[in-house]
Scaffold this active site. Structure first.
Site, PDB file in Angstrom:
ATOM      1  N   TYR A  75       0.809  -1.227   0.000  1.00  0.00           N
ATOM      2  CA  TYR A  75       0.000   0.000   0.000  1.00  0.00           C
ATOM      3  C   TYR A  75       0.847   1.285   0.000  1.00  0.00           C
ATOM      4  O   TYR A  75       0.632   2.162  -0.848  1.00  0.00           O
ATOM      5  CB  TYR A  75      -0.949  -0.039   1.196  1.00  0.00           C
ATOM      6  N   LYS A 131       0.979   4.109  -3.076  1.00  0.00           N
ATOM      7  CA  LYS A 131       0.494   5.484  -2.904  1.00  0.00           C
ATOM      8  C   LYS A 131       1.582   6.511  -3.209  1.00  0.00           C
ATOM      9  O   LYS A 131       1.291   7.587  -3.726  1.00  0.00           O
ATOM     10  CB  LYS A 131      -0.039   5.666  -1.486  1.00  0.00           C
TER      11      LYS A 131
END
Length: 248
Positions: free
Chosen positions: A145, A149
């Protein structure tokens, strides 16, 4: 003149809050998500001419078809769709790692590319992507994650450089501890909720409405000189290291 917007991952959580806020502001909204029944239901609840768009953001053909269904090039696209697979990095399966990158980064690229190709002819348009404070401070056990991002953050900056001359803007918003969406199960735990709220200088968790309001602010005409920016909407927690680790 009525503006238009497509919001991905809009069938639930933060995406629904953004789509609803835009509709209330007078935008014609496209509610894009995977689950046909959920998308139809959410578009119906939002009302005000909201259009249900069924598409997997990592499927270029499905995304193009959804844009075709929406009609004219949208004035705004919000890349909200995202997933997380928790667990230590060395224990992540290749499949899980790849899936997170495919949805969070490749999917946002596919949607943005489709939007840009349609916005360039008009000479105006704005794309806002949701990154995360994890792009700055990776959370242990958050798998691919954080990397996805940070990649998305840089993707928006690069689009801003390459298409500013054509009148297009690209920005991103980095939510902090938001009490909604994929974090809802996390903050159902009272201890986690209290601990994280206390660590935020503003002493509360954020809400989906906080993120929706940031989208409205960035897309306002008064913000037309802002591009290539990642806006932290985190109550100040990203810069609170020294506050939370005092000398005494």
């Amino acid at each position: 003149m009525t503006k238009s917007a497509i919001v991905t991952g809009a069938a639930n959580g933060i995406g629904t809050a953004i789509a609803s806020a835009l509709a209330e502001r007078g935008y014609r909204v496209g509610v894009m998500d995977l689950d046909a029944a959920a998308v139809e239901a959410r578009a119906g609840e939002i009302g005000r001419g909201a259009v249900a768009l069924i598409a997997d953001v990592s499927d270029a053909a499905a995304v193009a078809a959804a844009f075709d269904q929406f009609g004219d090039a949208p004035d705004l696209v919000v890349n909200n769709a995202g997933i997380v697979r928790f667990g230590p990095l060395a224990e992540q399966s290749i499949s899980d790692f790849e899936t997170v990158l495919r949805i969070n980064l490749l999917g946002a690229y596919i949607v943005t590319r489709e939007a840009v190709r349609r916005m360039v002819g008009r000479g105006s348009g704005h794309v806002i992507s949701l990154t995360s404070t994890n792009a700055y401070n990776p959370g242990p056990g958050s798998g691919a994650y954080p990397a996805s991002k940070m990649g998305l953050l840089q993707l928006m900056k690069q689009f801003a450089l390459e298409y500013g001359e054509q009148g297009l803007r690209f920005n991103s918003i980095a939510p902090g501890f938001i009490d909604g969406g994929m974090s809802t199960p996390i903050y159902a735990d009272p201890k986690v909720r209290a601990s994280r709220s206390n660590g935020v200088p503003l002493k509360r968790l954020g809400t989906p409405a906080d993120i929706a309001n940031a989208v409205l602010m960035l897309d306002d005409d008064a913000s037309s000189y802002i591009t290539g920016v990642d806006l932290l909407v985190d109550g100040g927690v990203t810069h609170a290291v020294l506050k939370n680790l005092p000398r005494d």
